[in-house]
Design an enzyme around this catalytic site. Sequence first.
Site, mmCIF file in Angstrom:
data_model
loop_
_atom_site.group_PDB
_atom_site.id
_atom_site.type_symbol
_atom_site.label_atom_id
_atom_site.label_comp_id
_atom_site.label_asym_id
_atom_site.label_seq_id
_atom_site.Cartn_x
_atom_site.Cartn_y
_atom_site.Cartn_z
ATOM 1 N N SER A 14 74.128 -6.149 71.347
ATOM 2 C CA SER A 14 74.409 -5.104 70.347
ATOM 3 C C SER A 14 73.354 -5.084 69.241
ATOM 4 O O SER A 14 73.649 -4.733 68.104
ATOM 5 C CB SER A 14 75.785 -5.348 69.732
ATOM 6 N N THR A 45 68.115 -8.321 65.104
ATOM 7 C CA THR A 45 67.873 -7.011 64.493
ATOM 8 C C THR A 45 68.414 -6.978 63.056
ATOM 9 O O THR A 45 67.741 -6.509 62.148
ATOM 10 C CB THR A 45 68.548 -5.903 65.336
ATOM 11 N N TYR A 46 69.613 -7.504 62.873
ATOM 12 C CA TYR A 46 70.258 -7.451 61.563
ATOM 13 C C TYR A 46 69.413 -8.155 60.489
ATOM 14 O O TYR A 46 69.442 -7.795 59.328
ATOM 15 C CB TYR A 46 71.641 -8.109 61.674
ATOM 16 N N ALA A 48 66.058 -8.509 60.468
ATOM 17 C CA ALA A 48 64.657 -8.069 60.361
ATOM 18 C C ALA A 48 64.365 -7.651 58.925
ATOM 19 O O ALA A 48 65.190 -7.013 58.269
ATOM 20 C CB ALA A 48 64.390 -6.926 61.325
ATOM 21 N N GLY A 51 59.893 -4.465 58.687
ATOM 22 C CA GLY A 51 60.087 -3.072 59.046
ATOM 23 C C GLY A 51 59.658 -2.724 60.457
ATOM 24 O O GLY A 51 59.634 -3.581 61.344
ATOM 25 N N ARG A 286 49.524 -13.569 63.191
ATOM 26 C CA ARG A 286 50.434 -14.694 62.968
ATOM 27 C C ARG A 286 50.049 -16.007 63.615
ATOM 28 O O ARG A 286 50.284 -17.075 63.062
ATOM 29 C CB ARG A 286 51.799 -14.324 63.552
ATOM 30 N N HIS A 347 60.066 -17.868 66.093
ATOM 31 C CA HIS A 347 60.490 -16.562 65.569
ATOM 32 C C HIS A 347 60.678 -15.511 66.650
ATOM 33 O O HIS A 347 61.603 -14.702 66.589
ATOM 34 C CB HIS A 347 59.415 -16.104 64.582
ATOM 35 N N GLU A 371 63.738 -7.675 73.065
ATOM 36 C CA GLU A 371 63.035 -8.973 73.072
ATOM 37 C C GLU A 371 63.231 -9.747 74.372
ATOM 38 O O GLU A 371 62.410 -10.582 74.738
ATOM 39 C CB GLU A 371 63.484 -9.804 71.856
ATOM 40 N N ARG A 382 52.485 -11.099 69.525
ATOM 41 C CA ARG A 382 53.016 -9.818 69.027
ATOM 42 C C ARG A 382 52.519 -9.528 67.611
ATOM 43 O O ARG A 382 52.568 -10.403 66.744
ATOM 44 C CB ARG A 382 54.538 -9.875 68.995
#
Length: 538
Positions: A14, A45-46, A48, A51, A286, A347, A371, A382
Amino acid sequence: MEDKFCFDVLVIGSGGAGLTLAIKLASLKIRVAVLSKFALTACSTYYAQGGISAVFDAEDSLESHLNDTLDSGAGLCNSEIVKLTVQHGKDSIDWLRKQGVLFTEEHTASGETKLHLNLEGGHSHRRVVHTDDATGKAVSLSLIQRAQKNPNIELFENHNVVDLITESTTHGKRCVGAYIFNSSKQRVETFSAKVVALATGGASKAYLYSTNPQSSTGDGMAVAWRAGCRVSNLEFMQFHPTCLYHPAGHSFLISEAVRGEGGHLILPDGRTFMHRYDERAELAPRDIVARAIDHEMKKRGIECVYLDISHRPAPFIREHFPTIYQQCLEFDIDITQQPIPVVPAAHYTCGGVLTDSFARTDIENLYAVGEVACTGLHGANRMASNSLLECLVFAERASEDIKQKLRQLTTPKNLPLWDESKVSDSDEEVVVSHNWNELRHFMWDYVGIVRTDKRLHRAMNRVELLQKEIAEYYQNFRVTSDLLELRSLVVVAELIIRCAQQRKESRGLHYTLDYPETDNSQSPKNTILTPKNYSVLE
Ligand code: FAD
Ligand code: SIN
């Protein structure tokens, strides 16, 4: 099997990928079930922050987004996939705005209102659309609200996938459903569906320190592998350079956007160091920044480095980074006055279940989105804020393909029920907690930012021992959520190590002291693993 568990499409997950796919399918009157292992918001997702990358600035271009992504990916991105993804950036943001997501805007001198764009590592322009420093929360809550209101979507919280159910076909296999552990009722249910989509997120919880929530245990990768899908590029585990270092911080992320607004990385004595590693300094990709921090920490025997944004005006910091400001303040760190202690942490999983440009896997009617998948977008590393974009673009691609396919499919019937006749309740749950800890420790120590052949070999020996123990435990005892996660993690740990062992060079996120150079003597290759077939039905 109960009819209430028969759907056109079963979406497992979800987060941004799963809910986008479900909402798009439901708008075509397709009946969709969405499963979440815990609460609907318990997903990466929640959390992040920075952006979603997309080209909006007049000075920017799709070509520049493409080139920056290819550059970050260290020669391993699939350029067609990158092209396709960046081309859909603007549409994806527009779609999210239609779902109710409010992105941060700014007013220009001429009185115009436009999206405010963040700058992050690897990007040569400002191109990260965001909602302050809590973009994921805004996206997640809007999509959940949309899904909850849609009569074609049924949401199941606390439902954990155990294994996929497949049938043999003349060409290979077809997915017809999944066994799902309902952790509220403590029982395994059989879900049937014409199409199944894995949107289970990454596997960063295979490591001791991670920025991810508990859900990221690589379950989708493990079930797909057991069912017969290939996986790819799992050696490219991304470590975010700046995770809050505080005993009670629970690996809280300090967004790359802080560096984008001028934040400096400094040593305990206040000296900067990133300019010694890359001319882009704090805004290098990164992999370079995380490795530089790791190197400085090990060389100097220090527990962390510091990220300092305190030279910017306090109101600017509070306005741009309200969540980070508040969270740090709770730990008595006033980021307008003092530097933030930071360390790298696992991460993002760049590799995953191998898919094509429509998110199709090796198994008919099985898709992987977000992902969990390896589409070829990220290559060996990434670029920041390309992940949420990938979730949106590939959910759209999958929904288009599923729409065409569904017309020819019938609902799978008479799937075998879960058999619990030979198991009992566990009398030794300490085995599960002990093995969880052991696995995360040796993955951190031996399969982390800097690897060697010897370390990988040591890690593999331990994985093999754990696999035997966990398989025996799984055969004898009733499943629990912790056991299922451990069973996934040990599979994914093996796959990460195997991929890492195959790469005899350093590239992007995979750095090994035994082969410190990038092999440019031939064209770069993806690592692809093909499973033995040990599906639950055969
Ligand atoms: P997730 O959002 O992780 O969702 C996975 C879903 O699958 C969850 O609902 C979970 O419950 C469910 N699930 C997992 N296992 C099972 C199971 N066994 N059974 C049933 N359900 C299961 N990317 C960006 O592009 N920009 C950013 O600014 C950014 N910031 C980030 C900050 C943080 C702190 C983190 C952790 C990640 C960040 N990322 C960012 C990465 C990005 O958030 C994730 O890659 C992306 O959200 C993944 O979305 P997803 O839908 O694939 O998976
Ligand atoms: C961040 O805000 O630094 C995370 C961005 C990302 O992981 O893409």
